[in-house]
Design an enzyme around this catalytic site. Structure first.
Site, PDB file in Angstrom:
ATOM      1  NE  ARG A  37      -4.353  -1.405   1.866  1.00 17.28           N
ATOM      2  CZ  ARG A  37      -5.278  -2.017   2.734  1.00 17.28           C
ATOM      3  NH1 ARG A  37      -4.878  -1.790   4.073  1.00 17.28           N
ATOM      4  NH2 ARG A  37      -6.496  -2.177   2.348  1.00 17.28           N
ATOM      5  CE  LYS A 202     -18.034 -13.919  10.429  1.00 21.78           C
ATOM      6  NZ  LYS A 202     -17.910 -12.357  10.967  1.00 21.78           N
ATOM      7  N   GLY A 360      -6.794  -6.719   0.293  1.00 24.73           N
ATOM      8  CA  GLY A 360      -6.702  -7.333   1.842  1.00 24.73           C
ATOM      9  C   GLY A 360      -5.813  -8.540   1.901  1.00 24.73           C
ATOM     10  N   GLY A 384     -12.233  -4.711   1.139  1.00 26.21           N
ATOM     11  CA  GLY A 384     -13.673  -4.090   1.119  1.00 26.21           C
ATOM     12  C   GLY A 384     -14.223  -3.141   0.313  1.00 26.21           C
TER      13      GLY A 384
HETATM   14  C1  3PG Z   1      -8.476  -1.902   5.255  1.00 25.27           C
HETATM   15  O1  3PG Z   1      -7.274  -2.380   5.449  1.00 25.27           O
HETATM   16  O2  3PG Z   1      -9.469  -2.787   4.886  1.00 25.27           O
HETATM   17  C2  3PG Z   1      -8.565  -0.533   5.055  1.00 25.27           C
HETATM   18  O3  3PG Z   1      -7.532   0.109   5.137  1.00 25.27           O
HETATM   19  C3  3PG Z   1      -9.678   0.043   5.560  1.00 25.27           C
HETATM   20  O4  3PG Z   1      -9.636  -0.255   6.964  1.00 25.27           O
HETATM   21  P1  3PG Z   1     -10.882  -0.473   8.003  1.00 25.27           P
HETATM   22  O5  3PG Z   1     -11.404  -1.500   7.612  1.00 25.27           O
HETATM   23  O6  3PG Z   1     -10.355  -0.573   9.562  1.00 25.27           O
HETATM   24  O7  3PG Z   1     -11.857   0.779   7.914  1.00 25.27           O
END
Ligand code: 3PG
Ligand code: MG
Length: 404
Positions: A37, A202, A360, A384
């Site tokens: 990132r 999940k 992720g 996400g």
């Molecule tokens: C992540 O790693 O999913 C993003 O940086 C967003 O973080 P968060 O899910 O804690 O909002």
């Protein structure tokens, strides 16, 4: 589809530009274990530096409780950023206090400062719009313009993502532009056959994306902990493997809908079953419809897809033209249960088409398994965020930049 871009901000020489990055990197014992990132943020930062802007970077790291917590400090990130940019990065030990003010005031044209974790301040993530606005106003004092480039957080309505973009002239950075280009390629007439690979623990996290994608894809491959709820829905015992009993009916609905739509929803035919959760566990390969028929009986734990399934998934991926993958196939962090995830990653690198690793855990997995970023069509920085985009949700961090 369009969004306000850097060009809309005009000449930035001598201007103070606040850049919202997603520098939320995994740390172990204070060391960054995956700097993907940070590297993904470089094009925008270098562009602003070369334009002569005074660059003020803000980011979150982890989920601290709205107050300073040394475990979540961005200081190690400042150091890595400094190495990658090849220039000093001034680190401010607070976000909107006197340290931040000094850091900003000390910047020369082309200089860079990183402010401490936004989430050390409770209003950043407050549910109350007026609290977020007040915090955004404190940040906005530091800037003449705002560049939003933290793609991984555009699905969050948080002060530095949403209200700050309203408070200053604002535009999307190059990372957001690039990620949107990829997502458009996946949503606006993707080249067929289109395969989506879903894993992770999940199924409840993936319900809306399955809903949204079923009508669009040719093949859906299901692995990871969520596969056991699918096997159970088909009437198979899963021993002590992860099972979300309250999702069984929903999953039955997906199996039926996939059939109606002519989508190939493919489940593993074999599973690596372990005696317990751990790298030193005994393990055997079992048929997916006979998970309890191992020496471990009802206490067996399915921790990876088996070799036959891995080969079948790899074949499906290689014969596709577009592939989106989110979620590991097994517990890849433990060597005996990494083969399924490795096989999927390998197949994505061999695909004669466009293969996207969806952020992720899957991004961390491919790097941990030794793959290089440029072996893939794209590795997203937002798990996400990209899932919510594919679900067709309106994302606040994009809407506020004029996305349409
Ligand atoms: C992540 O790693 O999913 C993003 O940086 C967003 O973080 P968060 O899910 O804690 O909002
Ligand atoms: Mg997250």
């Amino acid at each position: 589809m369009s969004i306000r871009t850097l060009a809309s901000l005009g000449d930035l020489r001598g201007k103070r530009v606040i850049v919202r990055c997603d520098l939320n990197v995994p740390l172990k014992d204070g060391q960054i274990t995956d700097d993907g990132r940070i590297r993904a943020s470089l094009p925008t930062l270098n562009t602003l530096i070369h334009a002569g802007a005074r660059v003020i970077i803000v980011s979150h790291l982890g989920r601290p409780d709205g107050e300073p917590d040394a475990r979540y400090s961005l200081e190690p990130v400042a150091q890595r950023l400094c190495e990658l940019l090849g220039k000093p990065v001034v680190f401010a030990h607070d976000t909107v206090g006197s340290a931040a003010e000094d850091a900003v005031n000390g910047l020369e044209d082309g200089g860079v400062a990183l402010l401490e974790n936004l989430r050390f301040n409770a209003p950043e993530t407050s549910k109350e719009a007026d609290q977020r606005q007040a915090f955004a106003a404190k940040l906005a004092r530091f800037g003449d313009a705002f560049v939003s480039d933290g793609f991984g957080v555009v699905h969050r309505k948080q002060a530095s993502v949403f209200e700050l973009a309203e408070a200053l002239p604002s535009a999307a950075g190059l990372l957001i532009e690039q990620e949107l280009g990829v997502l458009e390629r996946l949503t606006v007439s993707p080249e067929k056959p289109y395969t989506v690979v879903l894993g992770g623990s999940k199924v409840s996290d993936k319900l809306s994306v399955i809903d949204a994608l079923l009508p669009k894809v040719d093949t859906l491959l299901v692995g990871g902990g969520m596969l056991f709820t699918f096997l159970y829905a088909q009437g198979h015992a899963v021993a002590s493997s992860l099972l979300e009993a309250d999702q069984v009916d929903t999953v039955k609905g997906y199996l039926a809908r996939a059939e109606e739509l002519g989508v190939d929803l493919v489940l593993p035919t074999d599973i690596v079953v372990a005696s317990k959760f751990g790298a030193d566990a005994e393990h055997v390969v079992a048929r997916a419809d006979a998970i309890e028929d191992t020496p471990f009986g009802a206490s067996g734990l399915g921790l990876d897809i088996g070799p036959e399934s891995a080969a079948a998934f790899a074949e499906r991926i290689r014969s596709s033209k577009t592939v989106f993958w989110n979620g590991p196939m097994g517990v890849f962090e433990l060597a005996p249960f990494a083969a399924g995830t490795r096989a999927v990653a390998q197949a994505l690198t061999e695909l004669d088409g466009f293969g996207v690793v969806g952020g992720g855990d899957s991004a961390a997995a491919v790097r941990a398994l030794g793959f290089a970023d440029d072996q893939f069509g794209h590795i997203s920085t937002g798990g996400g965020a990209s899932l919510e985009f594919l679900e067709g949700k309106r994302l606040p961090g994009l809407e506020v930049l004029g996305w349409q």
